[in-house]
Scaffold this motif. Structure first.
Motif: not given
Ligand SMILES: Nc1ncnc2c1ncn2[C@@H]1O[C@H](COP(=O)(O)OP(=O)(O)OP(=O)(O)O)[C@@H](O)[C@H]1O
Ligand SMILES: [Mg+2]
Lengths: 270, 485
Positions: B295-310, B346-357
């Motif tokens: 779940p911690l990893l998947e939180i990454l997927a929930g962060i809006p991209t604008i926040v990553y932008g900051f 970093i933003m994409l990590i959960p996309y790869v990890s969660s599905l692959s998992d």
């Protein structure tokens, strides 16, 4: 535990001329989570012979078999107690390399589980991992002989590059046998290797087992009394997680000492 | 009656049909002359479906047809000079529409007055709260009157037709209920059609989007030659002042390069990290670790991209500038490709990890056991058995991440900037196709100049590129897939 206070006593009949012991088990208990599947099994398995495990479904035959090459390690929540030695060496010793153990103690599983690779790669898998082949020709040689021994070669020789999962259930089972013998283990554990085979293929596998006996130690789980009688030298009867009786096969089948053994082999319960 | 009332009527009659269909089949079964081919509920559904579907189809067809007929009626009353003026025709029709709306509010007396011209329609309408832009021309009045009349007739026709169709179908379906009627298969077939319709919505939408882009893109290519666009190395659209025919340079290559370069770095981060964490989670982690870490990893997927932008703008960018780019003399800007790639990765990590998992976990235990039982180590098992079996799914996960990377805009704007450069140095500012699409389409615009239309050309190019990427990946997967049962 709620089992009877008196320790369970296995009835044993020794061989007339006992073979050297290959595998020695002493008080092996297996607990899956909270459920105890084996209640202290002790047995000596002789070198270069066939030992058959029989018993009703769910009595712990597969469980015990999986202890011998520590496949129970892979089950989350499974706990093994007691002691098992292979050539006098404790296999549950923390120093022991499980990987090496499993290379020495091969296994054919109850359900055929070919890899989703080509037939060739399925058989070549073990030899490749252990570096058993010096050259490509060597590898091919190993694959072909293994397939021949498992009496599958003639059926698949034209399609070695096709996926092993595309074979019929019985062919898959023989593929798994070929895969196991390709690494030339010292011990081969076979969990109902003929459950999906027709009588002809069964006869061939039994022939193979008989042949392998000269070099390998074989433990086979089977639900067929006839098969146990045909291929094995010693038979062990399991019931409800206990090893009830073990002895020379002809003795067990003609003159069992335990009432439950008698009932089981005559088909009065199962 | 309005369409809502009609729908309510259809729904009511259908439910009624369900009840009587069911009742009839129960009665037939009780008679027991013949065994029934289906269960009572199937007969009920049979009547329901046969009552509802034809009626709904008729309603939809009539609703689609009505505006055309009304439009036709209006045109019949428009004078030739108005009809000839193509550009203002829709405006003229809209005016008539307003007059027609106004007419609905007036009383018969007032209507009379308007007709004989004692008062102007405009003033009467204004009294009723319907403001008009100008005075009502006689032809508009006539057109509006006939429009209202036709609308009323059409509405009546719809009401009658739909009610009739519903009732007739209900009776028809009810009569058809016989013991031998295979209501079950009939209902099933209708369900199948519904499923097909649902899937075609997605397909048709895609086609629609492509077509709309294609149209505008072709318009663009009629102004700027495709060679200039696809082979141009300078992006300088220069928002032309109104009227001036000057147009800038629309070189696509810097944008394509920026997109690829940034996505490349993003994937360089996301794929190994995501895949390794997926392997750890599914093959090695104890269930306790897994239940916390996943779940911690998947939180990454929930962060809006604008926040990553900051994050990129205020932390990663300056850090890379101060500790890497400037000391090594590679660049001076906090906005650079590396920053964008890193943060996007970093933003994409959960996309790869969660599905692959999930996909790795779905590989049957028996396969792992087979490999371990042959004396393979855990990692040999993972490499040679588990991953190949999971490959198609993993490639799918990576593709998903890649299309996210290509389509990402916010992070790029804040992390890599908006300057279209073409350079091999990842410490320079660059930008991507999507950023430029946004750039070209923000503000008050008309879709007539190449400066805005280029967005559609960019869009469709992006679409084709991602499609090609998907097709390529699919073929690769199909070739190397190792399918388990
Ligand atoms: N992975 C597991 N988790 C929990 N319980 C298990 C597991 N594997 C086996 N058991 C339980 O342990 C007992 C012994 O199972 P085992 O598979 O050894 O039986 P078996 O003698 O091989 O039966 P069969 O002849 O049907 O294959 C059964 O009661 C079974 O439910
Ligand atoms: Mg079993």
């Amino acid at each position: 535990m709620s089992s009877s206070p008196a320790p369970f006593q296995t009835i044993r009949t020794p061989d007339a001329s006992p073979r050297p012991t290959k595998i020695h088990a002493d008080g092996v208990k297996v607990i899956y989570g909270t459920k105890q599947a084996l209640h202290g099994v002790s047995i000596d398995i002789g070198e270069k012979s066939v030992t058959a495990f029989i018993g009703p479904s769910g009595c712990g035959k597969s469980t015990f078999l999986r202890c011998i090459n520590r496949m129970n390690d892979t089950i989350v929540g499974a706990r093994v107690e007691g002691k098992i030695t292979l050539d006098g060496e404790d296999i549950y010793n923390t120093d022991l390399d499980v990987v090496e153990l499993r290379a020495r103690v091969g296994m054919v599983f109850q359900k055929p589980n070919p890899f989703p690779k080509s037939i060739f790669d399925n058989v070549a898998y073990g030899p490749r991992i252990h570096g058993l082949a010096k050259s490509k020709a060597d590898l091919e040689e190993i694959v072909v002989t293994s397939l021949q021994k498992a009496s599958l070669y003639n059926e698949v020789k034209d399609r070695l590059q096709e996926p092993g999962t595309g074979l019929s259930g019985g062919q898959q089972q023989r593929l798994c046998i070929a895969r196991a013998i390709a690494v030339s283990p010292e011990v081969i554990l076979m969990d109902e290797p003929c459950s999906a085979l027709d009588p002809i293929a069964t006869a061939k596998v039994e022939e193979l087992i008989d042949e392998l006996r000269t070099n390998y130690t074989i433990v086979i789980v089977t639900h067929s009394m006839q098969q146990a009688a045909r291929v094995s030298q010693r038979t062990a009867f399991f019931h409800l997680g206990h090893l009830v009786e073990e002895g020379p096969t002809d003795h067990i089948f003609t003159n069992p000492l335990e009432q439950r053994t008698q009932d089981y082999i005559t088909g009065r319960f199962g | 009656m309005g369409p809502l009332w009609l729908l309510a009527l259809i729904a009511g009659l259908s439910l009624f049909g369900f009840a009587i269909g069911r009742w009839k089949s129960v009665a037939l079964a009780r008679e027991g002359r013949q065994p029934m081919a289906a269960r009572p509920a199937h007969y009920g559904s049979f009547v329901l479906v046969w009552t509802a579907i034809p009626a709904v189809i008729v309603l939809i067809l009539l609703s689609i047809g009505r505006p055309y007929i009304a439009d036709h009626a209006v045109r019949a009353h428009l004078p030739d000079n108005v009809l000839a003026d193509e550009t203002n025709l829709s405006l003229a029709i809209a005016n008539v529409e307003q007059v027609a709306n106004g007419l609905k509010t007036v009383t018969p007396d007032e209507m009379q007055n308007i007709k004989i011209g004692v008062v102007t329609a405009r003033s009467v309408f204004a009294k009723h709260g319907v403001p008009l832009a100008g005075d009502v021309e006689p032809y508009q009045l006539a057109a509006a009157i006939s429009l209202n009349a036709i609308r009323a007739t059409l509405s009546d026709i719809t009401d009658v037709t739909v009610s009739l169709v519903t009732a007739l179908c209900l009776v028809f379906a009810f009569i058809r209920i016989k013991p031998r009627l295979r209501a079950r298969t009939a209902v099933e077939r209708v369900i199948l059609v519904l499923l097909i319709l649902a899937s075609s919505v997605a397909v048709l939408t895609t086609i629609g989007i492509v077509l709309s882009m294609l149209f505008q893109a072709l318009h663009f290519f009629s102004m700027v030659s495709p060679a200039n666009f696809f082979l141009g190395t300078v992006w300088d659209p220069r928002f032309a002042a109104a009227g001036s025919q000057e147009s800038g340079q629309f070189g696509f290559l810097p944008l394509a390069w920026g997109t690829l370069f940034i996505s490349f770095f993003a994937m360089l981060v996301a794929v190994p990290v995501g895949l390794f964490s997926a392997i750890y989670m599914s093959e090695y982690a104890s269930s306790r670790v897994r239940s916390v870490a996943k779940p911690l990893l998947e939180i990454l997927a929930g962060i809006p991209t604008i926040v990553y932008g900051f994050f990129a703008l205020t932390t990663v960018g300056p850090a890379i500038r101060d500790y890497v780019a400037v000391p090594f003399g590679l660049g001076t800007s906090g906005n650079n490709v590396i920053t964008a790639g890193l943060v996007m990765g970093i933003m994409l990590i959960p996309y790869v990890s969660s599905l692959s998992d999930d996909i790795i976990t779905a590989v049957p235990r028996a396969l792992r056991d087979g490999s371990l039982g042959l004396g393979a180590t855990r990692s040999e098992t993972v490499k040679q058995v588990v991953l190949p079996a999971a490959l198609p799914g993993i490639v799918g996960a990576i593709l998903l991440a890649a299309s996210r990377a290509i389509g990402e805009t916010m992070i790029v704007v804040l992390a890599a900037g908006v300057a279209a450069n073409m350079s091999l140095n990842p410490f320079t500012e660059m930008t991507t196709i999507t950023v430029k699409i946004v750039n070209q389409l923000t503000g008050d615009l008309e879709f007539t100049s190449p400066q805005t239309l280029v967005a559609f050309a960019l869009g469709i190019t992006l679409f084709v590129a991602t499609l090609a990427l998907n097709v390529l990946a699919l073929t690769i997967v199909r070739k190397y897939r190792e399918q388990y049962e």
